[in-house]
Design an enzyme around this catalytic site. Structure first.
Site, short mmCIF file in Angstrom:
data_model
loop_
_atom_site.label_atom_id
_atom_site.label_comp_id
_atom_site.label_asym_id
_atom_site.label_seq_id
_atom_site.Cartn_x
_atom_site.Cartn_y
_atom_site.Cartn_z
CB SER A 192 -0.86 -0.12 1.21
OG SER A 192 -1.80 1.12 1.08
CG ASP A 346 -6.52 -1.99 -4.20
OD1 ASP A 346 -6.77 -1.12 -3.85
OD2 ASP A 346 -5.21 -2.39 -4.40
CG HIS A 376 -5.88 -1.62 -0.51
ND1 HIS A 376 -4.77 -1.56 -1.36
CD2 HIS A 376 -5.42 -1.25 0.58
CE1 HIS A 376 -4.00 -0.85 -1.06
NE2 HIS A 376 -4.20 -0.50 0.20
#
Ligand SMILES: *[C@@H]1O[C@H](CO)[C@@H](O)[C@H](O)[C@H]1NC(C)=O
Length: 406
Positions: A192, A346, A376
């Site tokens: 991320s 995501d 995600h």
């Protein structure tokens, strides 16, 4: 006595109310795509997450502490599970806390090294939340892993977070012999926001003459640009847990110190001038994304006329320290080979697809692992008992595979 009893009752009723609100809100706003495996588990996880954020927001509104501070306080209470095969050492590089993971099994050769940057939007996440991932990475790839505890929002905004990571990485690269790490096999990795940091670090330190070259970059559903929030994946997955549009904006705007009232302007793509959009169209435009990813209800949004005031405040998104995706070709072509992990459901999926294309177009080799039923944050469920999703292990295996082939 009566007063504290009354307070106790009020607090219980209030907590139950917050819980019910979070559950109702989940059912009204969350979009759980049909392709996600174990949808119920994702719903429970989302409710827990939202509960945490809601309490954080309540504390923030009451001016007790900020939401990130509240969540990080909870992170710090997390117990750490020891792994019998990995030796974990807490260190400080200057003022930056780091955790070093070394496999206990003896090795007669130097080990590969991994510098790892955790995710959490610069708001949440810590050395503790990503401890299990680092243990497994170290154990299964036989590498020395250095996890960086960079400073975060709200006390520290852009670019402190990245600068801390650069400083820690350089320090590590200069002391590899101390940790028996092979200078020819050091990779950077992150998930991320941490994936974005890994990408930025490769771009920023490649010209350093007295540092060993980074061998590869592992970008796990990374944040690679903060300019455009109308990519196909952003539209398709805007309300898919665990990363919803609301949270993205909370993180980005806080991190970049941009007033939250610009959110709708940014969504209309009115925060950047036409000439900027034209310049970057060749890298960000939807023609760079394969057709099969544009099916689920994507509708191209043309930029609205420029809002000058918004541009003055938001042009920091054009800095490559915030959007490594728009680095020049000559930078891209010198980058180390990459392993890119993306998840279908995501919001940030297309950051990965676009970065992959840019690297490949610049002649950099990319190993791509796309998780068809992933969302995600799925990698973080690794070793989380009931909450573990099978894809988390698959991602770990893909990364370890990639590392072993280097
Ligand atoms: C953000 O913008 C709004 C509307 O323009 C303004 O009222 C507010 O004071 C600003 N907030 C900060 C912290 O500057």
């Amino acid at each position: 006595m009566a007063a504290s009893l009354l307070f106790g009752v009020f607090f219980c009723v209030f907590s139950v109310g917050v819980g019910l609100w979070v559950i109702c809100n989940h059912f009204v706003t969350a979009h759980i795509p049909a392709g996600v495996s174990q949808p119920l588990k994702l719903r429970v996880l989302d409710c827990l997450f939202q509960l945490l954020f809601t309490w954080g927001m309540i504390f923030e509104k009451l001016r007790i502490c900020s939401m990130p501070t509240f969540i990080r306080f909870l992170h710090d209470l997390m117990p750490l599970k020891e792994d019998p095969d990995v030796m974990v050492t807490d260190l400080r590089f200057g003022t930056i806390p780091v955790k070093l993971y070394q496999p206990k099994a003896s090795s007669c050769t130097l080990r590969p090294g991994i510098v790892f940057y955790h995710g959490g939007g610069g708001i949440i996440g810590s050395l503790k939340t990503h401890h299990k991932i680092c243990c497994r990475l170290s154990k299964e790839s036989g590498s020395v892993v250095l996890s960086v505890g960079y400073r975060m929002v709200p006390q520290h905004k852009s670019p402190t977070l990245v600068k801390d990571c650069i400083a820690a990485t350089i320090h590590f690269l200069k002391s590899l012999d101390k940790y028996s790490v092979d200078p020819a096999r050091v990779v950077v990795a992150g998930e991320s926001a941490g994936g974005g940091i890994a990408a930025i670090i490769c771009q920023q330190i490649m010209d350093h003459p007295d540092l060993p070259k980074i061998r590869a970059q592992i970008l796990i559903y990374a944040v690679l640009q903060l300019m455009d929030f109308q990519l196909p994946s952003s539209q398709q997955n805007k309300n898919v847990p665990l990363l919803r549009e609301d949270f993205i904006f909370y993180c980005c705007l806080n991190y970049l110190d941009i007033n939250s009232s610009w959110r709708s302007t940014i969504l209309k793509r009115a925060h950047l001038p036409a000439k900027v959009w034209e310049k970057y169209e060749k890298w960000l435009g939807p023609e760079n994304i394969p057709e099969r990813f544009k099916k689920r209800g994507y509708r191209q949004v043309s930029p609205a006329p420029l809002n000058e005031a918004a541009y003055l405040e938001t042009n920091v998104v054009l800095d490559v320290m915030n959007s490594p995706l728009i680095a020049e070709d000559e930078v891209m072509s010198q980058l180390p080979e990459a392993c890119i992990v993306s998840c279908e459901y995501d919001f940030l999926r297309d950051d990965s697809l676009l970065y992959k294309k840019r690297l490949e177009d610049s002649g950099v080799s990319v190993t791509w692992y796309h998780v068809e039923d992933g969302f995600h944050g799925v990698f973080n469920t690794l070793d989380m008992g009931y909450f573990q999703f099978p894809s988390s292990t698959k991602i770990l295996n893909a990364i370890v595979d990639f590392l072993k082939k280097l």
